[in-house]
Motif scaffolding. Structure first.
Motif, PDB file in Angstrom:
ATOM      1  N   VAL A  12       0.855  -1.185   0.000  1.00  0.00           N
ATOM      2  CA  VAL A  12       0.000   0.000   0.000  1.00  0.00           C
ATOM      3  C   VAL A  12       0.892   1.236   0.000  1.00  0.00           C
ATOM      4  O   VAL A  12       2.064   1.167   0.359  1.00  0.00           O
ATOM      5  CB  VAL A  12      -0.960   0.044   1.214  1.00  0.00           C
ATOM      6  CG1 VAL A  12      -1.920  -1.127   1.189  1.00  0.00           C
ATOM      7  CG2 VAL A  12      -0.187   0.074   2.522  1.00  0.00           C
ATOM      8  N   ARG A  13       0.315   2.350  -0.387  1.00  0.00           N
ATOM      9  CA  ARG A  13       1.033   3.629  -0.346  1.00  0.00           C
ATOM     10  C   ARG A  13       1.067   4.082   1.115  1.00  0.00           C
ATOM     11  O   ARG A  13       0.077   4.508   1.668  1.00  0.00           O
ATOM     12  CB  ARG A  13       0.293   4.643  -1.224  1.00  0.00           C
ATOM     13  CG  ARG A  13       1.032   5.947  -1.368  1.00  0.00           C
ATOM     14  CD  ARG A  13       0.172   7.015  -1.993  1.00  0.00           C
ATOM     15  NE  ARG A  13      -0.817   7.422  -1.005  1.00  0.00           N
ATOM     16  CZ  ARG A  13      -2.107   7.573  -1.243  1.00  0.00           C
ATOM     17  NH1 ARG A  13      -2.617   7.367  -2.408  1.00  0.00           N
ATOM     18  NH2 ARG A  13      -2.914   7.944  -0.269  1.00  0.00           N
ATOM     19  N   ASP A  14       2.216   3.959   1.751  1.00  0.00           N
ATOM     20  CA  ASP A  14       2.303   4.286   3.172  1.00  0.00           C
ATOM     21  C   ASP A  14       3.536   5.124   3.533  1.00  0.00           C
ATOM     22  O   ASP A  14       3.853   5.297   4.700  1.00  0.00           O
ATOM     23  CB  ASP A  14       2.275   3.009   4.023  1.00  0.00           C
ATOM     24  CG  ASP A  14       3.418   2.051   3.694  1.00  0.00           C
ATOM     25  OD1 ASP A  14       4.242   2.354   2.807  1.00  0.00           O
ATOM     26  OD2 ASP A  14       3.480   0.986   4.336  1.00  0.00           O
ATOM     27  N   GLN A  15       4.234   5.635   2.518  1.00  0.00           N
ATOM     28  CA  GLN A  15       5.411   6.454   2.763  1.00  0.00           C
ATOM     29  C   GLN A  15       5.226   7.812   2.095  1.00  0.00           C
ATOM     30  O   GLN A  15       4.683   7.890   0.981  1.00  0.00           O
ATOM     31  CB  GLN A  15       6.659   5.759   2.235  1.00  0.00           C
ATOM     32  CG  GLN A  15       6.910   4.426   2.926  1.00  0.00           C
ATOM     33  CD  GLN A  15       8.145   3.725   2.404  1.00  0.00           C
ATOM     34  OE1 GLN A  15       8.913   4.257   1.607  1.00  0.00           O
ATOM     35  NE2 GLN A  15       8.352   2.503   2.862  1.00  0.00           N
ATOM     36  N   ARG A  19       3.489   9.564  -2.304  1.00  0.00           N
ATOM     37  CA  ARG A  19       2.240  10.291  -2.545  1.00  0.00           C
ATOM     38  C   ARG A  19       2.266  11.051  -3.849  1.00  0.00           C
ATOM     39  O   ARG A  19       3.298  11.600  -4.189  1.00  0.00           O
ATOM     40  CB  ARG A  19       1.969  11.249  -1.391  1.00  0.00           C
ATOM     41  CG  ARG A  19       1.804  10.490  -0.092  1.00  0.00           C
ATOM     42  CD  ARG A  19       1.040  11.254   0.951  1.00  0.00           C
ATOM     43  NE  ARG A  19       1.027  10.644   2.251  1.00  0.00           N
ATOM     44  CZ  ARG A  19       0.472   9.479   2.551  1.00  0.00           C
ATOM     45  NH1 ARG A  19      -0.090   8.769   1.637  1.00  0.00           N
ATOM     46  NH2 ARG A  19       0.488   9.030   3.784  1.00  0.00           N
ATOM     47  N   THR A  67      12.586   3.447   3.768  1.00  0.00           N
ATOM     48  CA  THR A  67      11.567   4.488   3.985  1.00  0.00           C
ATOM     49  C   THR A  67      11.740   5.642   3.003  1.00  0.00           C
ATOM     50  O   THR A  67      11.145   6.692   3.168  1.00  0.00           O
ATOM     51  CB  THR A  67      11.639   5.031   5.428  1.00  0.00           C
ATOM     52  OG1 THR A  67      12.951   5.546   5.664  1.00  0.00           O
ATOM     53  CG2 THR A  67      11.312   3.938   6.435  1.00  0.00           C
TER      54      THR A  67
END
Length: 139
Positions: A12-15, A19, A67
């Motif tokens: 998932v887009r989590d960093q 974005r 990250t």
């Protein structure tokens, strides 16, 4: 050909650097590990970049070891992404990708170009010395 099984969410887009989106997945196998590479951010931005996750199997679970992007801009090559992988006749792994060349990032005159860089693995981590602003010759 038909699909088998149910869809599986791998990442998932989590960093923050990813974005507003992640896209263009490409999975390769090295040894007994699967590596899921993906592009993140806006393609028309110099911040467009490539990340990766390490997966136990082709259906996961997958974990992102970094990250920040694994592969990001290095002037004059800006916004690298859209990665695709192939091996040459000698078994070397290469990554083809597109990027903006020079200062005209995101413009409409088409300063996007194709690049190819060698990818190796050190301690189970993908390594490349790109983005490369000079053409790479395949052996």
């Amino acid at each position: 050909m038909t699909l088998v099984g149910e869809p599986v969410k791998l990442i998932v887009r989590d960093q923050p650097w990813e974005r507003p989106l992640i896209e263009n997945p490409a999975m390769i196998k090295n040894g007994d590990r699967y590596y899921l590479f993906y592009s993140g951010n806006w393609w028309e931005s110099h911040e467009y970049a490539v990340g990766y996750a390490v997966c136990e199997t082709v259906t996961g679970p997958c974990e992102k070891p970094l990250t920040e992007p694994w592969f990001k801009f290095k002037p004059p090559v800006m916004g690298p992404g859209g990665e695709a992988f192939f091996t040459d006749t000698k078994g070397n792994l290469w990554m083809a990708y597109h990027a903006w060349t020079g200062a005209n990032v995101g413009n409409s005159i088409g300063d996007r170009s194709l690049h190819i860089d060698l990818v190796t693995f050190e301690d189970d981590k993908p390594v490349t010395n790109g983005p490369s602003s000079t053409p790479q010759l395949l052996p």
